[in-house]
Design an enzyme around this catalytic site. Structure first.
Site, mmCIF file in Angstrom:
data_model
loop_
_atom_site.group_PDB
_atom_site.id
_atom_site.type_symbol
_atom_site.label_atom_id
_atom_site.label_comp_id
_atom_site.label_asym_id
_atom_site.label_seq_id
_atom_site.Cartn_x
_atom_site.Cartn_y
_atom_site.Cartn_z
ATOM 1 N N ASP A 6 0.863 -1.179 0.000
ATOM 2 C CA ASP A 6 0.000 0.000 0.000
ATOM 3 C C ASP A 6 0.905 1.237 0.000
ATOM 4 O OD1 ASP A 6 0.883 0.372 2.600
ATOM 5 O OD2 ASP A 6 -1.115 0.409 3.514
ATOM 6 N N THR B 238 3.122 -0.947 8.648
ATOM 7 C CA THR B 238 3.655 -1.792 9.722
ATOM 8 C C THR B 238 3.937 -3.216 9.273
ATOM 9 O OG1 THR B 238 1.413 -2.422 10.313
ATOM 10 C CG2 THR B 238 2.359 -0.525 11.489
ATOM 11 N N HIS C 59 7.559 -30.215 11.619
ATOM 12 C CA HIS C 59 7.063 -28.956 11.062
ATOM 13 C C HIS C 59 5.939 -29.207 10.056
ATOM 14 C CE1 HIS C 59 10.025 -26.999 13.352
ATOM 15 N NE2 HIS C 59 11.063 -27.391 12.623
ATOM 16 N N HIS D 118 10.673 -23.487 9.451
ATOM 17 C CA HIS D 118 9.694 -24.118 10.350
ATOM 18 C C HIS D 118 8.265 -24.018 9.837
ATOM 19 C CE1 HIS D 118 12.318 -24.026 14.226
ATOM 20 N NE2 HIS D 118 13.080 -24.048 13.148
ATOM 21 N N CYS E 172 3.226 -3.006 3.964
ATOM 22 C CA CYS E 172 2.382 -1.845 4.290
ATOM 23 C C CYS E 172 3.149 -1.023 5.317
ATOM 24 C CB CYS E 172 0.981 -2.263 4.747
ATOM 25 S SG CYS E 172 0.889 -3.116 6.329
HETATM 26 C C1 RB5 Z 1 -1.804 3.006 6.343
HETATM 27 O O1 RB5 Z 1 -1.827 4.270 6.912
HETATM 28 C C2 RB5 Z 1 -1.452 1.959 7.393
HETATM 29 O O2 RB5 Z 1 -2.515 1.801 8.270
HETATM 30 C C3 RB5 Z 1 -1.096 0.644 6.738
HETATM 31 O O3 RB5 Z 1 -0.033 0.843 5.862
HETATM 32 C C4 RB5 Z 1 -0.660 -0.462 7.666
HETATM 33 O O4 RB5 Z 1 0.335 -0.042 8.550
HETATM 34 C C5 RB5 Z 1 -1.724 -1.235 8.302
HETATM 35 O O5 RB5 Z 1 -1.501 -2.200 9.056
#
Ligand code: RB5
Length: 142
Positions: free
Chosen positions: A7, A66, A133, A97, A64
Site C-alpha cells: 500500500d 507496519t 514442522h 519451520h 504496508c
Molecule cells: C496506512 O496508513 C497503514 O494503516 C497501513 O499501511 C498499515 O500499517 C496497516 O496495518
C-alpha cells in the site's frame, strides 16, 4: 516468480525491493499499488495471496506501513502463511519451520538495509521438510 504487493505505507520500500530483485535477476510480478496515493492494503494482500495459492507465483512479498494489516489480510486466504519479519532470524526460521509463503514487512518500521537482507534470507532459505514442522503446518491447514 515472486508476487509483490504494497500500500502507500510500503510503496517506497517496495521500490527498493524491486531494484534489489532486478539486481539479483529474480523475476517478479507487481500487483501494485503503483502510486503513493492512499489506498486499502487488504486489496493488495488478497491479490498477492491469490497469486501464490494459484501457483502463478511461488512466493510473495507484501509491505504496508507496519506489515501487520497486509499480513492479516493475506492470512485470510486459505493456504497462505504470511510472516511479518523485522529481522533475519525470523525470516530464516519462518521458512524452515512454517514454510511461510509470503514475507510481510513494515515500510515505516525497518529501513532498506535490513529489509533487503530479510528478503534475501527469506528467498534463499528452503523449508526444512522436517516431519514435526509438516505436522504442525497440516494442523494449521485443518
Ligand atoms: C496506512 O496508513 C497503514 O494503516 C497501513 O499501511 C498499515 O500499517 C496497516 O496495518
Amino acid at each position: 516468480m515472486i508476487a509483490l504487493g504494497c500500500d502507500h505505507g510500503g510503496f517506497d520500500l517496495m521500490q527498493e525491493v524491486k531494484k534489489h530483485l532486478e539486481d539479483r535477476k529474480i523475476e517478479y510480478k507487481d500487483f501494485g499499488t503503483f502510486t503513493k496515493d492512499s489506498c486499502d492494503y487488504p486489496d493488495y494482500g488478497k491479490k498477492v495471496a491469490e497469486a501464490v495459492i494459484s501457483k502463478e507465483c511461488e512466493l510473495g512479498i507484501l509491505i504496508c506501513g507496519t506489515g501487520i494489516g497486509i499480513s492479516i489480510a493475506a492470512n485470510k486466504v486459505k493456504g497462505i502463511r504470511a510472516a511479518l519479519c523485522t529481522d533475519c532470524f525470523t525470516a530464516q526460521a519462518t521458512r524452515e519451520h512454517n514454510n511461510a509463503n509470503i514475507l510481510a514487512m513494515g515500510g515505516r518500521v525497518i529501513g532498506p538495509g535490513v529489509a533487503l537482507k530479510i528478503v534475501d534470507t527469506f528467498l534463499d532459505t528452503p523449508f526444512s521438510n522436517d516431519e514435526r514442522h509438516i505436522r504442525r503446518i497440516n494442523l494449521i491447514e485443518d
